[in-house]
Scaffold this motif. Structure first.
Motif, mmCIF file in Angstrom:
data_model
loop_
_atom_site.group_PDB
_atom_site.id
_atom_site.type_symbol
_atom_site.label_atom_id
_atom_site.label_comp_id
_atom_site.label_asym_id
_atom_site.label_seq_id
_atom_site.Cartn_x
_atom_site.Cartn_y
_atom_site.Cartn_z
ATOM 1 N N LYS A 231 0.864 -1.178 0.000
ATOM 2 C CA LYS A 231 0.000 0.000 0.000
ATOM 3 C C LYS A 231 0.900 1.226 0.000
ATOM 4 N N ASP A 232 0.572 2.218 -0.819
ATOM 5 C CA ASP A 232 1.328 3.464 -0.818
ATOM 6 C C ASP A 232 1.231 4.108 0.560
ATOM 7 N N PHE A 233 2.368 4.578 1.064
ATOM 8 C CA PHE A 233 2.397 5.238 2.366
ATOM 9 C C PHE A 233 2.019 6.693 2.181
ATOM 10 N N THR A 234 0.991 7.138 2.911
ATOM 11 C CA THR A 234 0.521 8.515 2.814
ATOM 12 C C THR A 234 0.618 9.246 4.147
ATOM 13 N N GLY A 235 1.243 8.611 5.147
ATOM 14 C CA GLY A 235 1.379 9.223 6.460
ATOM 15 C C GLY A 235 0.729 8.364 7.519
ATOM 16 N N ASN A 236 0.623 8.893 8.719
ATOM 17 C CA ASN A 236 0.014 8.158 9.817
ATOM 18 C C ASN A 236 -1.408 7.757 9.453
ATOM 19 N N GLY A 237 -1.769 6.503 9.809
ATOM 20 C CA GLY A 237 -3.103 6.012 9.499
ATOM 21 C C GLY A 237 -3.119 4.504 9.385
ATOM 22 N N SER A 238 -4.183 3.968 8.770
ATOM 23 C CA SER A 238 -4.380 2.516 8.634
ATOM 24 C C SER A 238 -4.102 2.065 7.209
ATOM 25 N N TYR A 239 -3.473 0.886 7.108
ATOM 26 C CA TYR A 239 -3.158 0.273 5.820
ATOM 27 C C TYR A 239 -3.610 -1.181 5.888
ATOM 28 N N THR A 240 -4.463 -1.598 4.949
ATOM 29 C CA THR A 240 -5.010 -2.956 4.951
ATOM 30 C C THR A 240 -4.780 -3.611 3.599
#
Length: 188
Positions: A161-170
């Motif tokens: 998943k592309d990293f876009t900053g703090n948050g959730s990646y599934t």
């Protein structure tokens, strides 16, 4: 500023009923034996080949100290959730990593497939110091399978998943999914 730390438990059967916990701190070709129960060194630093004669004439007996660790630039906290649809306690194995813009990788979770003894877990919560900042991260990478004694391995998450900053990646599959909640804080 150590090159390695080795932990050893000597079982009670070996010491006539008393368990002993030792730690060996290694720097270059020197090793210090430390008694964790008495909380003191057992001797001064000794040569690796004196402590462990089986390593005489090996690359470890003539080692030079490792270079210093890179400076800490950020602090990372992760909350990883493993879900295998239809199972209460999955047995995940594989790895989850941060893919950096320079092409390198930084592993944040790893578990070896141990067959019948792969630990069951629904979640993990690693925290660590990072030698890079959130701006250096390109993707969150997943390669997580789940051990299943009856039906073979299930594939929980494979992909990025592309990293876009703090948050959730599934990342999801037909068998389940893995979610990583990321919080990265710069170190000042």
């Amino acid at each position: 500023d150590l090159d390695a730390v080795v932990y050893q438990i000597i079982p009670p059967a070996v010491l006539a009923g008393r368990k002993r916990r030792l730690c060996y701190f290694v720097k270059g070709d020197q090793v210090l034996q430390f008694d964790l129960d008495e909380w003191k060194p057992l001797s001064g630093a000794r040569n690796v080949s004196d402590m462990w004669p089986g390593l005489k004439d090996s690359q470890f007996a003539a080692a030079t100290p490792a270079p210093p660790f890179p400076p800490v630039k950020a602090r990372a906290d992760f909350r990883i959730t493993f879900v295998n649809d239809g199972e209460y306690e999955p047995e995940p194995y594989g790895s989850i990593r941060l893919d950096l813009k320079d092409g390198s990788h930084f592993r944040i979770w790893t578990q070896k497939n141990q067959g019948n003894s792969t630990p069951t877990r629904n979640s993990a919560a690693p925290s660590m110091n990072l030698p890079f900042t959130a701006n250096d991260i390109a993707k969150v990478g997943f390669w997580v399978d789940e051990y299943d004694l009856t039906s073979g391995d299930d594939y929980l998450a494979r992909g990025t998943k592309d990293f876009t900053g703090n948050g959730s990646y599934t990342v999801s599959s037909d068998d389940g999914h893995v979610t990583v909640d990321v919080t990265i804080t710069p170190v000042t």
